[in-house]
Design a protein around this motif. Structure first.
Motif, mmCIF file in Angstrom:
data_model
loop_
_atom_site.group_PDB
_atom_site.id
_atom_site.type_symbol
_atom_site.label_atom_id
_atom_site.label_comp_id
_atom_site.label_asym_id
_atom_site.label_seq_id
_atom_site.Cartn_x
_atom_site.Cartn_y
_atom_site.Cartn_z
ATOM 1 N N GLU A 104 11.478 56.442 25.461
ATOM 2 C CA GLU A 104 12.116 57.225 24.399
ATOM 3 C C GLU A 104 11.539 56.909 23.025
ATOM 4 O O GLU A 104 11.597 57.744 22.118
ATOM 5 C CB GLU A 104 13.625 56.975 24.395
ATOM 6 N N SER A 105 11.016 55.717 22.846
ATOM 7 C CA SER A 105 10.517 55.314 21.533
ATOM 8 C C SER A 105 9.404 54.285 21.713
ATOM 9 O O SER A 105 9.230 53.716 22.794
ATOM 10 C CB SER A 105 11.647 54.704 20.703
ATOM 11 N N LEU A 106 8.685 54.046 20.630
ATOM 12 C CA LEU A 106 7.657 53.002 20.669
ATOM 13 C C LEU A 106 8.299 51.644 20.907
ATOM 14 O O LEU A 106 7.751 50.810 21.636
ATOM 15 C CB LEU A 106 6.868 53.002 19.356
ATOM 16 N N ASP A 107 9.463 51.418 20.309
ATOM 17 C CA ASP A 107 10.155 50.142 20.511
ATOM 18 C C ASP A 107 10.526 49.947 21.980
ATOM 19 O O ASP A 107 10.383 48.849 22.523
ATOM 20 C CB ASP A 107 11.413 50.074 19.643
ATOM 21 N N GLU A 108 11.019 51.020 22.614
ATOM 22 C CA GLU A 108 11.365 50.893 24.027
ATOM 23 C C GLU A 108 10.120 50.635 24.861
ATOM 24 O O GLU A 108 10.144 49.817 25.788
ATOM 25 C CB GLU A 108 12.082 52.144 24.542
#
Length: 228
Positions: free
Chosen positions: A45-49
């Motif tokens: 879902e995101s770069l962090d994930e």
């Protein structure tokens, strides 16, 4: 087959069947990853994930749009990916549009991710499932990306007119994709993390014999190849 073409922002409710199209380059890259031996692709879902998944599973391979970055092994380029051995590996993919589109329809009963490289296999799977209603998610440029719309329209045509000549059917759609803004930006180096062959690889019709099906597995959206 009743067909609808929608941008990500137009998805007010989960469709029954969704075909999420990102030609340049998310789902061309995904198809190449499977061709290079990847077992599955986790759509983040995101770069962090994506970075968190990589940190928890160091053996996984993480890739993203744009230039190389800490925490990521690869970039979202079919030209750069085609020389990478991914046999048995899990890939984590995060892109600007394609992965976002797939996650937007994660509650659908069937989610297919597609580009020209898997167009016929995708259409064949739709025919096999006898889908009455299909929503094609045009992921690029807020639903206006001509390469994605052209591919979606081509797959919809093939899903209902299988007896016609695929190459002849595809010619006009491929010309539209080749003349798209995304193709120009890739060719001119406007985007980062690009190989000179990326546009040509994204426009290869039916390079691979499999469709790509995304399903929820332990709260993660996981993409796998499926031979219709």
């Amino acid at each position: 087959m009743d067909t609808r073409f929608a941008g990500i922002a137009d998805l007010t409710e989960a469709p029954s069947v969704a075909v999420v199209v990102d030609v340049m380059r998310a789902f061309t890259v995904a198809a190449w990853a499977f061709a290079q031996g990847a077992e599955k692709i986790v759509l983040a879902e995101s770069l962090d994930e994506a970075q968190a998944l990589k940190a928890r599973h160091p053996e996984w391979v993480a890739l993203k749009d744009g230039p190389r970055a800490p925490g990521f092994d690869l970039v979202n380029s079919p030209g750069l990916l085609r020389s990478v051995d991914l046999r048995g590996r899990t890939v984590v993919q995060k892109t600007t549009a394609g992965t976002v589109g797939a996650l937007a329809v994660k509650e659908a009963s069937l989610v297919l991710c597609a580009g020209f490289v898997v167009a016929e296999a995708t259409a064949r799977l739709l025919r096999t499932r006898k889908s009455d209603s299909v929503t094609f998610v045009v992921t690029g440029e807020d639903g206006q990306a001509d390469e994605d719309l052209a591919c979606a329209q081509y797959i919809a045509r093939r899903a209902t007119e299988a007896g016609t000549d695929a190459a002849k059917d595809a010619a006009g759609f491929l010309r539209r994709a080749a003349g798209s803004r995304a193709a120009a930006e890739l060719a001119e180096g406007v985007r980062q993390g690009v190989h000179p062959d990326d546009v040509a690889l994204c426009l290869e019709l039916d390079r691979f014999p499999f469709a790509m099906v995304a399903t929820l597995e332990d709260s993660l959206m996981v993409l796998r190849p499926s031979a219709p």
